[in-house]
Design an enzyme around this catalytic site. Structure first.
Site, PDB file in Angstrom:
ATOM      1  N   GLU A  51       2.061  -2.309  13.440  1.00 19.29           N
ATOM      2  CA  GLU A  51       1.813  -3.706  13.830  1.00 19.29           C
ATOM      3  C   GLU A  51       2.931  -4.624  13.327  1.00 19.29           C
ATOM      4  OE1 GLU A  51      -2.156  -3.433  12.101  1.00 19.29           O
ATOM      5  OE2 GLU A  51      -2.983  -4.028  14.036  1.00 19.29           O
ATOM      6  N   ALA A  62      -1.564  -0.306   5.940  1.00 19.45           N
ATOM      7  CA  ALA A  62      -2.104  -1.071   4.820  1.00 19.45           C
ATOM      8  C   ALA A  62      -2.438  -0.100   3.697  1.00 19.45           C
ATOM      9  CB  ALA A  62      -3.358  -1.815   5.268  1.00 19.45           C
ATOM     10  N   GLU A 101      -6.142   3.932  12.485  1.00 14.62           N
ATOM     11  CA  GLU A 101      -7.253   3.300  11.761  1.00 14.62           C
ATOM     12  C   GLU A 101      -8.601   3.928  12.074  1.00 14.62           C
ATOM     13  OE1 GLU A 101      -4.773   1.651  13.255  1.00 14.62           O
ATOM     14  OE2 GLU A 101      -4.177  -0.114  12.081  1.00 14.62           O
ATOM     15  N   GLY A 123      -0.904  -0.866  10.032  1.00 15.99           N
ATOM     16  CA  GLY A 123      -0.225  -2.147   9.794  1.00 15.99           C
ATOM     17  C   GLY A 123       1.290  -2.022   9.879  1.00 15.99           C
TER      18      GLY A 123
HETATM   19  C1  HXC Z   1      -1.915   4.082   0.497  1.00 15.74           C
HETATM   20  C2  HXC Z   1      -0.615   5.839   1.148  1.00 15.74           C
HETATM   21  C3  HXC Z   1      -0.725   5.444   2.504  1.00 15.74           C
HETATM   22  C4  HXC Z   1      -1.480   4.269   2.797  1.00 15.74           C
HETATM   23  C5  HXC Z   1       0.475   7.215   2.410  1.00 15.74           C
HETATM   24  N1  HXC Z   1       0.144   6.935   1.151  1.00 15.74           N
HETATM   25  N2  HXC Z   1      -0.037   6.326   3.262  1.00 15.74           N
HETATM   26  N3  HXC Z   1      -1.206   5.162   0.163  1.00 15.74           N
HETATM   27  N4  HXC Z   1      -2.069   3.641   1.764  1.00 15.74           N
HETATM   28  N5  HXC Z   1      -1.615   3.788   4.039  1.00 15.74           N
HETATM   29  C6  HXC Z   1       0.499   7.681  -0.066  1.00 15.74           C
HETATM   30  C7  HXC Z   1      -0.285   8.974  -0.197  1.00 15.74           C
HETATM   31  O1  HXC Z   1      -1.557   8.728  -0.750  1.00 15.74           O
HETATM   32  C8  HXC Z   1       0.597   9.776  -1.124  1.00 15.74           C
HETATM   33  O2  HXC Z   1       0.404   9.316  -2.435  1.00 15.74           O
HETATM   34  C9  HXC Z   1       2.003   9.350  -0.691  1.00 15.74           C
HETATM   35  O3  HXC Z   1       1.851   8.097  -0.003  1.00 15.74           O
HETATM   36  C10 HXC Z   1       2.634  10.357   0.259  1.00 15.74           C
HETATM   37  O4  HXC Z   1       1.728  10.571   1.331  1.00 15.74           O
HETATM   38  P1  HXC Z   1       1.301  12.039   1.824  1.00 15.74           P
HETATM   39  O5  HXC Z   1       0.055  11.893   2.593  1.00 15.74           O
HETATM   40  O6  HXC Z   1       1.312  13.001   0.681  1.00 15.74           O
HETATM   41  O7  HXC Z   1       2.534  12.392   2.792  1.00 15.74           O
HETATM   42  P2  HXC Z   1       2.520  13.280   4.109  1.00 15.74           P
HETATM   43  O8  HXC Z   1       1.741  14.531   3.890  1.00 15.74           O
HETATM   44  O9  HXC Z   1       3.955  13.395   4.509  1.00 15.74           O
HETATM   45  O10 HXC Z   1       1.734  12.429   5.195  1.00 15.74           O
HETATM   46  C11 HXC Z   1       2.274  11.200   5.631  1.00 15.74           C
HETATM   47  C12 HXC Z   1       1.216  10.391   6.440  1.00 15.74           C
HETATM   48  C13 HXC Z   1      -0.076  10.270   5.589  1.00 15.74           C
HETATM   49  C14 HXC Z   1       0.904  11.117   7.760  1.00 15.74           C
HETATM   50  C15 HXC Z   1       1.821   9.041   6.746  1.00 15.74           C
HETATM   51  O11 HXC Z   1       0.291   9.768   4.311  1.00 15.74           O
HETATM   52  C16 HXC Z   1      -1.078   9.347   6.182  1.00 15.74           C
HETATM   53  O12 HXC Z   1      -1.791   9.726   7.114  1.00 15.74           O
HETATM   54  N6  HXC Z   1      -1.196   8.129   5.616  1.00 15.74           N
HETATM   55  C17 HXC Z   1      -2.203   7.170   6.032  1.00 15.74           C
HETATM   56  C18 HXC Z   1      -1.816   6.535   7.349  1.00 15.74           C
HETATM   57  C19 HXC Z   1      -2.863   5.548   7.817  1.00 15.74           C
HETATM   58  O13 HXC Z   1      -4.042   5.889   7.995  1.00 15.74           O
HETATM   59  N7  HXC Z   1      -2.437   4.276   8.024  1.00 15.74           N
HETATM   60  C20 HXC Z   1      -3.337   3.233   8.469  1.00 15.74           C
HETATM   61  C21 HXC Z   1      -3.867   2.497   7.284  1.00 15.74           C
HETATM   62  S1  HXC Z   1      -5.035   1.277   7.735  1.00 15.74           S
HETATM   63  P3  HXC Z   1       0.208  10.352  -3.662  1.00 15.74           P
HETATM   64  O14 HXC Z   1      -0.041   9.461  -4.843  1.00 15.74           O
HETATM   65  O15 HXC Z   1      -0.903  11.244  -3.287  1.00 15.74           O
HETATM   66  O16 HXC Z   1       1.542  11.069  -3.720  1.00 15.74           O
HETATM   67  C22 HXC Z   1      -4.132   0.003   8.276  1.00 15.74           C
HETATM   68  C23 HXC Z   1      -4.919  -1.148   8.779  1.00 15.74           C
HETATM   69  C24 HXC Z   1      -4.101  -2.350   8.995  1.00 15.74           C
HETATM   70  O17 HXC Z   1      -2.953  -0.003   8.304  1.00 15.74           O
HETATM   71  C25 HXC Z   1      -5.007  -3.508   9.175  1.00 15.74           C
HETATM   72  C26 HXC Z   1      -4.326  -4.820   9.361  1.00 15.74           C
HETATM   73  C27 HXC Z   1      -3.255  -5.140   8.475  1.00 15.74           C
END
Ligand code: HXC
Length: 258
Positions: free
Chosen positions: A112, A65, A132, A109
């Site tokens: 999921e 998400a 998460e 997400g």
């Molecule tokens: C918003 C995101 C994002 C996310 C990545 N980006 N994941 N933006 N929401 N979930 C953005 C980063 O901010 C960054 O933007 C760009 O994408 C590239 O990401 P990087 O982190 O620079 O890339 P990398 O170093 O290769 O790392 C990749 C990654 C990391 C390991 C996937 O991005 C990461 O940990 N992302 C979050 C993953 C996460 O926690 N997902 C769960 C979310 S909660 P900029 O502008 O800086 O370039 C969820 C709850 C669901 O899903 C609930 C029910 C629906």
């Protein structure tokens, strides 16, 4: 079909939805989800389509998400707005099979979304995770429910409680994904699988999706009874006559109801 966050196109009898927010690694927001469900609605209604594939980019299926969009949510915002989780039964209620073709990150997400599809085809570089807990939240679209059903309690707890990612090989061993293919072949292979499914009798394909999904609801006896009723009903189909006649006559079946 003009969308901003996805690309929807047809490849023969397959509807292809490509998540398209590359700068945010296909992070899911309400607009993207609404567009995805709209595309699913139109593919489901389209008689020329027999199966649907959802995919992302080589780097990310979806990194979860959109964290920025929900960072300042109050409980009321989350509950009332039902951010990105509204209508998340849509893949299950789609009567045509939906295949997730996953390369790169499928996190939160994104994992999921892949799990709610009927089958996951993974590229060798795929990484699945429910991170998460690192954000101070928990999975909200089925992670705590579908993951244990797919891979068992031990690995599901491990993934949800430690946020560790599972690579494609482990995901295949654990039963999360149906097949692992070379990353550069992912889309072609997923489309080939979907095309094969779309070449069969659509009513039978729908019956199979419905029956397998019953295995996750209610008791074994209820599921077996449901399967038997649907099995008997299949003998009312023209395509059953054609399929069996073709076998006996040693030729390819020509299903009418695709
Ligand atoms: C918003 C995101 C994002 C996310 C990545 N980006 N994941 N933006 N929401 N979930 C953005 C980063 O901010 C960054 O933007 C760009 O994408 C590239 O990401 P990087 O982190 O620079 O890339 P990398 O170093 O290769 O790392 C990749 C990654 C990391 C390991 C996937 O991005 C990461 O940990 N992302 C979050 C993953 C996460 O926690 N997902 C769960 C979310 S909660 P900029 O502008 O800086 O370039 C969820 C709850 C669901 O899903 C609930 C029910 C629906």
């Amino acid at each position: 079909m003009d969308y901003t966050n996805i690309v929807a196109e047809t490849r023969g009898r397959v509807g292809l939805i490509t998540l398209n927010r590359p700068k945010a690694l296909n992070a899911l927001n309400d607009q993207l989800i609404d567009e995805m469900w709209e595309a699913l609605d139109s593919f489901e209604a389209d008689e020329g389509i027999g199966a649907i594939v959802i995919t992302g980019s080589e780097k990310a299926f979806a990194a979860g998400a959109d964290i920025g969009a929900m960072a300042s949510f109050s409980h009321m915002d989350a509950y009332k707005g039902d951010y990105i989780t509204r209508n998340w039964e849509r893949v299950k209620t789609c009567r045509k099979p939906v295949i997730a073709a996953v390369a790169g990150f499928a996190l939160g997400g994104g994992c999921e979304l892949a799990m709610m599809c009927d089958m996951i085809i993974a590229a060798e570089n795929a990484k699945f995770g429910q991170p998460e807990i690192k954000l101070g939240i928990l999975p909200g679209s089925g992670g705590t429910q579908r993951l244990p059903r797919a891979i068992g309690k031990a690995k599901a707890m491990d993934m949800c409680l430690t946020a560790r990612m599972m690579d494609a090989a482990e995901a295949e061993r654990a039963g999360l994904v149906a097949r692992v293919v070379p990353t550069e072949r992912l889309l072609d292979d997923a489309l080939a699988i979907a095309t094969e499914i779309a070449s069969f009798s659509l009513p039978v394909v729908m019956m199979i999706k419905e029956s397998v999904n019953r295995a996750f609801e209610g008791s074994l006896n209820e599921g077996l009874l449901f399967e038997r009723r649907v099995f008997h009903a299949a003998f009312g189909l023209e395509d059953q006559k054609e399929g069996m006649a073709a076998f006996v006559e040693k030729r390819k079946p020509d299903f009418k109801h695709r």
